[in-house]
Design a protein around this motif. Structure first.
Motif, PDB file in Angstrom:
ATOM      1  N   ARG A  32       0.855  -1.192   0.000  1.00 59.03           N
ATOM      2  CA  ARG A  32       0.000   0.000   0.000  1.00 59.03           C
ATOM      3  C   ARG A  32       0.890   1.241   0.000  1.00 59.03           C
ATOM      4  O   ARG A  32       2.050   1.179   0.382  1.00 59.03           O
ATOM      5  N   THR A  33       0.315   2.378  -0.390  1.00 52.17           N
ATOM      6  CA  THR A  33       1.065   3.628  -0.470  1.00 52.17           C
ATOM      7  C   THR A  33       0.287   4.749   0.210  1.00 52.17           C
ATOM      8  O   THR A  33      -0.926   4.877   0.009  1.00 52.17           O
ATOM      9  N   LEU A  34       1.001   5.542   1.002  1.00 48.90           N
ATOM     10  CA  LEU A  34       0.442   6.758   1.589  1.00 48.90           C
ATOM     11  C   LEU A  34       1.300   7.931   1.137  1.00 48.90           C
ATOM     12  O   LEU A  34       2.525   7.809   1.069  1.00 48.90           O
ATOM     13  N   LEU A  35       0.674   9.049   0.850  1.00 45.64           N
ATOM     14  CA  LEU A  35       1.423  10.257   0.513  1.00 45.64           C
ATOM     15  C   LEU A  35       1.704  11.019   1.806  1.00 45.64           C
ATOM     16  O   LEU A  35       0.786  11.356   2.553  1.00 45.64           O
ATOM     17  N   VAL A  36       3.000  11.255   2.083  1.00 42.96           N
ATOM     18  CA  VAL A  36       3.405  11.943   3.307  1.00 42.96           C
ATOM     19  C   VAL A  36       4.501  12.948   2.965  1.00 42.96           C
ATOM     20  O   VAL A  36       5.118  12.895   1.907  1.00 42.96           O
ATOM     21  N   ASP A  37       4.763  13.868   3.898  1.00 41.67           N
ATOM     22  CA  ASP A  37       5.893  14.778   3.727  1.00 41.67           C
ATOM     23  C   ASP A  37       7.086  14.215   4.506  1.00 41.67           C
ATOM     24  O   ASP A  37       6.980  13.182   5.166  1.00 41.67           O
ATOM     25  N   ASP A  38       8.232  14.898   4.443  1.00 44.06           N
ATOM     26  CA  ASP A  38       9.451  14.393   5.075  1.00 44.06           C
ATOM     27  C   ASP A  38       9.308  14.296   6.596  1.00 44.06           C
ATOM     28  O   ASP A  38       9.814  13.356   7.220  1.00 44.06           O
ATOM     29  N   GLU A  39       8.610  15.231   7.216  1.00 47.15           N
ATOM     30  CA  GLU A  39       8.437  15.212   8.672  1.00 47.15           C
ATOM     31  C   GLU A  39       7.628  13.977   9.102  1.00 47.15           C
ATOM     32  O   GLU A  39       8.002  13.275  10.054  1.00 47.15           O
ATOM     33  N   LEU A  40       6.546  13.697   8.396  1.00 41.61           N
ATOM     34  CA  LEU A  40       5.733  12.522   8.724  1.00 41.61           C
ATOM     35  C   LEU A  40       6.514  11.230   8.477  1.00 41.61           C
ATOM     36  O   LEU A  40       6.403  10.269   9.247  1.00 41.61           O
ATOM     37  N   ARG A  41       7.325  11.209   7.411  1.00 35.22           N
ATOM     38  CA  ARG A  41       8.132  10.019   7.112  1.00 35.22           C
ATOM     39  C   ARG A  41       9.113   9.746   8.258  1.00 35.22           C
ATOM     40  O   ARG A  41       9.276   8.608   8.685  1.00 35.22           O
ATOM     41  N   GLN A  42       9.757  10.787   8.759  1.00 38.37           N
ATOM     42  CA  GLN A  42      10.704  10.617   9.868  1.00 38.37           C
ATOM     43  C   GLN A  42       9.985  10.137  11.134  1.00 38.37           C
ATOM     44  O   GLN A  42      10.491   9.276  11.855  1.00 38.37           O
ATOM     45  N   LYS A  43       8.805  10.675  11.386  1.00 31.92           N
ATOM     46  CA  LYS A  43       8.052  10.251  12.569  1.00 31.92           C
ATOM     47  C   LYS A  43       7.590   8.789  12.432  1.00 31.92           C
ATOM     48  O   LYS A  43       7.571   8.049  13.413  1.00 31.92           O
ATOM     49  N   LEU A  44       7.232   8.395  11.218  1.00 29.49           N
ATOM     50  CA  LEU A  44       6.851   6.992  10.984  1.00 29.49           C
ATOM     51  C   LEU A  44       8.039   6.065  11.218  1.00 29.49           C
ATOM     52  O   LEU A  44       7.915   5.022  11.868  1.00 29.49           O
ATOM     53  N   ALA A  45       9.190   6.449  10.685  1.00 28.18           N
ATOM     54  CA  ALA A  45      10.385   5.622  10.818  1.00 28.18           C
ATOM     55  C   ALA A  45      10.828   5.530  12.276  1.00 28.18           C
ATOM     56  O   ALA A  45      11.317   4.488  12.717  1.00 28.18           O
ATOM     57  N   ALA A  46      10.641   6.604  13.042  1.00 28.35           N
ATOM     58  CA  ALA A  46      11.044   6.609  14.446  1.00 28.35           C
ATOM     59  C   ALA A  46      10.033   5.893  15.341  1.00 28.35           C
ATOM     60  O   ALA A  46      10.323   5.617  16.495  1.00 28.35           O
ATOM     61  N   GLY A  47       8.842   5.611  14.828  1.00 25.67           N
ATOM     62  CA  GLY A  47       7.826   4.943  15.628  1.00 25.67           C
ATOM     63  C   GLY A  47       6.961   5.894  16.416  1.00 25.67           C
ATOM     64  O   GLY A  47       6.180   5.461  17.263  1.00 25.67           O
ATOM     65  N   VAL A  48       7.073   7.198  16.136  1.00 22.40           N
ATOM     66  CA  VAL A  48       6.236   8.181  16.819  1.00 22.40           C
ATOM     67  C   VAL A  48       4.821   8.123  16.264  1.00 22.40           C
ATOM     68  O   VAL A  48       3.849   8.282  16.998  1.00 22.40           O
ATOM     69  N   LEU A  49       4.712   7.879  14.971  1.00 25.19           N
ATOM     70  CA  LEU A  49       3.413   7.716  14.320  1.00 25.19           C
ATOM     71  C   LEU A  49       3.232   6.257  13.904  1.00 25.19           C
ATOM     72  O   LEU A  49       4.196   5.554  13.618  1.00 25.19           O
TER      73      LEU A  49
END
Length: 184
Positions: free
Chosen positions: A105-122
Motif C-alpha cells: 500500500r502507499t500513503l502520501l506523506v511529507d518528510d516530517e511525517l516520514r521521519q516520525k513513521l520511521a522513528a515509531g512516533v506515528l
C-alpha cells in the motif's frame, strides 16, 4: 382366577404343581408388571429433565457467544472512534509504502511525517473502508487494546522483534568483499 399360560395348564394337568402355586406365581408376575410401570415413567421424566438441562446449557452457550460478539463489535466501534478523533492530517507528495494484508500500500506523506513513521512516533492504522490513517503512538496503543488487527504498521513495536547483528555475523560477512564502485 386369571387365565394361566399353556405351560402352567400342562403342569397342573400332569399334577406337578398345585393350583395355589400357579395363582401365587400369577400374582407375582402381575405385581412385577405393575411395579415396572412407575420406573418407566420415572425414566421418561429423567430423560425429559436431561433434555431440559441440555437445552438450558445450549441457551447459556448461545447467550455467552452473543454477548462476546456484541462486546467485540463495541470494542471495534470504540477503536474506529479513536481513529476518527485522533488521526494526524496527511500532506505531501512523497510516497510511503508498507504492506497490509499481503498487498503493498502507499500513503502520501511529507518528510516530517516520514521521519516520525520511521522513528515509531506515528503508527499506520486501518481507517474507514479501505483507507489508512496516521495516529500518534498513545492513540495507536488504545486502538491496539481494543482491536489489534487495525494496527497495520508500527515501527516502535518492531524494534523489540528485530535482532541486532552479533560478532559471529560480522565475522561471517567479513569474508565477502563489497566493491567500492557499488551504488545503492
Amino acid at each position: 382366577m386369571a387365565k394361566a399360560n399353556p405351560l402352567q395348564e400342562q403342569l397342573l394337568k400332569a399334577g406337578l404343581v398345585k393350583k395355589s402355586k400357579v395363582a401365587q406365581v400369577a400374582r407375582e408376575q402381575a405385581k412385577a408388571r405393575a411395579g415396572k410401570a412407575p420406573p418407566a415413567a420415572g425414566g421418561i421424566e429423567r430423560e425429559a429433565q436431561r433434555a431440559r438441562a441440555e437445552k438450558a446449557e445450549r441457551d447459556r452457550a448461545l447467550e455467552a457467544e452473543r454477548r462476546a460478539s456484541l462486546r467485540q463489535r463495541e470494542l471495534q466501534a470504540q477503536a474506529r472512534q479513536i481513529i476518527r478523533d485522533r488521526r494526524v492530517p496527511r500532506s505531501g507528495e512523497s510516497e510511503y509504502r508498507f504492506t497490509a494484508d499481503g498487498v503493498i500500500r502507499t500513503l502520501l506523506v511529507d518528510d516530517e511525517l516520514r521521519q516520525k513513521l520511521a522513528a515509531g512516533v506515528l503508527v499506520i492504522v486501518r481507517g474507514e473502508g479501505d483507507g489508512f490513517e496516521l495516529l500518534p503512538r498513545a492513540a495507536a496503543d488504545q486502538v491496539r487494546e481494543r482491536d489489534a488487527s487495525m494496527v497495520m504498521l508500527d515501527h516502535g513495536q518492531a524494534d523489540a522483534a528485530v535482532e541486532l547483528p552479533t560478532d559471529e555475523d560480522a565475522a561471517y560477512y567479513a569474508q565477502f568483499k563489497v566493491p567500492d564502485d557499488l551504488v545503492w
